[in-house]
Design a protein around this motif. Structure first.
Motif, PDB file in Angstrom:
ATOM      1  N   GLY A  86       9.059   2.134   7.427  1.00 16.34           N
ATOM      2  CA  GLY A  86       9.674   3.317   8.017  1.00 16.34           C
ATOM      3  C   GLY A  86       8.714   4.490   8.041  1.00 16.34           C
ATOM      4  O   GLY A  86       8.593   5.212   9.040  1.00 16.34           O
ATOM      5  N   ALA A  87       7.996   4.673   6.928  1.00 16.20           N
ATOM      6  CA  ALA A  87       7.128   5.832   6.806  1.00 16.20           C
ATOM      7  C   ALA A  87       5.875   5.680   7.664  1.00 16.20           C
ATOM      8  O   ALA A  87       5.440   6.642   8.307  1.00 16.20           O
TER       9      ALA A  87
ATOM     10  N   VAL B 232      11.614  10.050   6.116  1.00 18.10           N
ATOM     11  CA  VAL B 232      11.714  11.056   7.178  1.00 18.10           C
ATOM     12  C   VAL B 232      10.544  12.052   7.204  1.00 18.10           C
ATOM     13  O   VAL B 232      10.067  12.396   8.287  1.00 18.10           O
ATOM     14  N   PRO B 233      10.028  12.541   6.047  1.00 17.65           N
ATOM     15  CA  PRO B 233       8.936  13.515   6.130  1.00 17.65           C
ATOM     16  C   PRO B 233       7.748  13.044   6.961  1.00 17.65           C
ATOM     17  O   PRO B 233       7.117  13.852   7.650  1.00 17.65           O
ATOM     18  N   THR B 234       7.454  11.746   6.982  1.00 16.87           N
ATOM     19  CA  THR B 234       6.300  11.308   7.767  1.00 16.87           C
ATOM     20  C   THR B 234       6.592  11.358   9.261  1.00 16.87           C
ATOM     21  O   THR B 234       5.680  11.283  10.069  1.00 16.87           O
ATOM     22  N   TRP B 235       7.873  11.457   9.633  1.00 14.26           N
ATOM     23  CA  TRP B 235       8.211  11.565  11.058  1.00 14.26           C
ATOM     24  C   TRP B 235       8.047  12.995  11.564  1.00 14.26           C
ATOM     25  O   TRP B 235       8.326  13.282  12.717  1.00 14.26           O
TER      26      TRP B 235
ATOM     27  N   VAL C 266      -2.738   2.884   8.457  1.00 15.39           N
ATOM     28  CA  VAL C 266      -1.827   1.856   7.935  1.00 15.39           C
ATOM     29  C   VAL C 266      -2.232   1.463   6.516  1.00 15.39           C
ATOM     30  O   VAL C 266      -1.408   1.408   5.600  1.00 15.39           O
ATOM     31  N   VAL C 267      -3.527   1.234   6.326  1.00 14.13           N
ATOM     32  CA  VAL C 267      -4.015   0.781   5.026  1.00 14.13           C
ATOM     33  C   VAL C 267      -3.794   1.856   3.959  1.00 14.13           C
ATOM     34  O   VAL C 267      -3.306   1.581   2.859  1.00 14.13           O
ATOM     35  N   PHE C 268      -4.133   3.099   4.294  1.00 16.36           N
ATOM     36  CA  PHE C 268      -3.936   4.181   3.342  1.00 16.36           C
ATOM     37  C   PHE C 268      -2.461   4.380   3.014  1.00 16.36           C
ATOM     38  O   PHE C 268      -2.086   4.570   1.865  1.00 16.36           O
TER      39      PHE C 268
END
Lengths: 269, 271
Positions: B73-74, B137-140, B193-195
């Protein structure tokens, strides 16, 4: 940010409505001995661990910037601990530094040295923590490595023609050109060290014991927020931390003029 | 010179890796023998069943599912909104853009704890506490300064002529981003993605604050409560810890160059 400041002016335990108390939380902070304890713990940790971390990361980067066999393998092995899950690593340290059956204690016993209570004697806990922090210097190391690769080979060649020794080249060519990167790592290191939390939480079970010697500032803040539900007071603590980090960062930027070398005028760092 | 250098580096690397090997060695010891003296560096018999026992002692499968749900999700949020923000900063001219960008970068330096309490109260008001939403949600909302920075720097290296060509063919901003920039930015996207994986896999404070139900625990939280319940079963504790470390090790060895690239991009910020 502003919401946090607003909450800091209230007394609020989340169960009953917030009451406006003005600056009372900040006054309480000044008289709270645990605030000073937490600041002391955090400052000792930061002052000792940040220079050690930067120093060893730089040394490592310089060594591994040379053309040697197995360079890639070395770099991988030295960076590896930095991706370890903090909880798993903390559990591991808890075991390694256990005073009864930890491997470190076993080593001391084999050498007939007295047992050291690494994590239960307040005189040693900070040393233990600083040692632990040296395990994960990978990020600073990789950033130094990138910085070193940015030093033009032509400058080294010129210095060699002028008869410079290895140390001379490092001291007068590499180091000045690397100061912006050192500065970046310094700022990031300070900010990170003032926010150390997970390792202390897992190792002390959230208490900061023995004798509050591991009660780092953010751990105290967490306990005030989510254990004692003092939202107002905890927000005041958060603002205190913010102001401290801001002052340290600004002081660093002011001092940077004296030692950070910019290749082009107007460089950002 | 070279022999001495290698000696120093090998000793250093051994000290560096020893804790991990010790974790694995202890995880394979029979019960009780972790407490013997002198300690057995290499177990006399290999108890692979410790991993099974650790798996059986806690619903690790469920914790794994929870952790992966949060991560997926994030990371989607970071990729979608992060690339939109980065596109705006790299390709669209608007007044105050550079000042705004500096502000975004400055948030990297802002201690996360300062916004912790208002954020908690906000999510509590939304009744999102004890759900995964506060962790996703914060990453959105832009995907974080680090991701925006990384993508923006990457977009800047892609020739502007490609945009122009696409625009002549009638492409809008979204199409340029989707069809021109993103296909060329795979290394940067992979880095994110990896981080993100390591970040969410390792995150402890976030789930600690927001998750309370037993069936919503993440691996990091689960491992922490495992410490309380199995305090003296060091072999099982180390087996559980190793199970948590293993996927990170695999990802790390498979995707090393992305770690280095990501750090070098941010480390060289402003240059």
């Amino acid at each position: 940010m502003l919401a946090s400041l607003f909450i800091a002016m209230t007394h609020w335990d989340m169960a009953s409505p917030a009451q406006w108390v003005g600056l009372a939380n900040f006054q309480a902070m000044i008289h709270d001995p645990l605030v000073y304890q937490a600041l002391y713990d955090t400052a000792v940790y930061a002052v000792v661990s940040v220079p050690l971390q930067l120093g060893s990361a730089l040394l490592l980067a310089v060594l591994l910037n040379q053309r040697i066999r197995g360079q890639g393998i070395y770099r991988t092995l030295y960076y590896l601990p930095s991706v370890m899950p903090t909880v798993a690593a903390s559990v591991l340290w808890l075991f390694i530094f256990n005073q009864h059956f930890g491997i470190v204690d076993a080593g001391l016993r084999l050498l007939h040295l007295p047992t050291i209570y690494w994590l239960s004697d307040p005189r040693y806990t900070k040393t233990t923590f600083i040692l632990i922090s040296l395990w994960s210097i990978g990020n600073a190391f990789v950033i130094f490595l990138a910085g070193l690769q940015g030093v033009p080979q032509s400058l080294h060649d010129a210095a060699v023609v002028d008869g410079a020794t290895n140390w001379g080249r490092f001291r007068h060519v590499t180091l000045p050109l690397l100061t912006p990167v050192i500065f970046f790592n310094l700022i990031m290191g300070i900010i990170a060290s003032f926010q150390v939390f997970t390792t202390a939480y897992v190792i002390t079970g959230g208490t900061g014991d023995p004798n509050n010697s591991l009660l780092f500032y953010v751990l105290y803040l967490y306990n005030e927020t989510f254990v004692r539900f003092q939202m107002g007071y905890a927000s005041a603590l958060a603002w205190g931390l913010f102001v401290i980090i801001l002052i340290l960062t600004l002081a660093n930027f002011a001092l940077a003029r004296r030692w950070v070398y910019y290749e082009q005028p107007g460089g950002r760092w | 010179m070279n022999v001495g250098l290698h000696a120093v580096l090998i000793i250093g690397a051994a000290v560096n890796v020893a804790p991990l090997l010790w974790m694995l060695s202890t995880a394979l010891q029979p019960s009780g023998s972790a407490l013997t003296f002198p300690p057995q560096i290499i177990p006399q018999s290999f108890h692979w069943d410790n991993f099974g026992r650790a798996l059986a002692a806690a619903p690790l499968g469920l914790y794994l599912l929870n952790t992966l749900t949060i991560f997926v999700g994030a990371v989607l949020g970071a990729l979608v909104t992060g690339s939109l923000a980065a596109y705006a900063f790299a390709r669209i001219r608007f007044p105050g853009r550079d000042a705004l960008f500096v502000l975004v970068i400055a948030t990297i330096m802002l201690p996360a704890v300062v916004t912790l309490i208002p954020q908690f109260i906000e999510f509590r008001t939304l009744h999102w506490v004890d759900t995964f939403l506060p962790l996703i949600v914060p990453t959105w909302l832009g995907g974080g300064a680090f991701n925006i920075f990384l993508l923006r720097q990457f977009f800047m290296t892609i020739p502007y002529e490609l945009d122009e060509a696409a625009r002549l063919d009638g492409a809008g901003h979204l199409q340029i981003l989707w069809r021109v920039l993103l296909p060329l930015s795979k290394p940067a996207l992979a880095t994110i993605v990896v981080f993100s994986f390591v970040l969410h896999w390792n995150d402890f404070l976030g789930p600690l604050i927001y998750i309370s139900s037993a069936n919503k625990q993440t691996l990091a939280l689960g491992l922490y409560s495992f410490v309380g319940e199995y305090a003296t079963h060091w072999n099982l504790l180390m087996a559980a810890s190793f199970l948590m470390v293993l996927p990170v090790l695999v990802i790390f060895f498979a995707a090393q160059r992305y770690f280095v690239r990501g750090l070098q991009f941010t480390g060289m910020g402003g240059r």
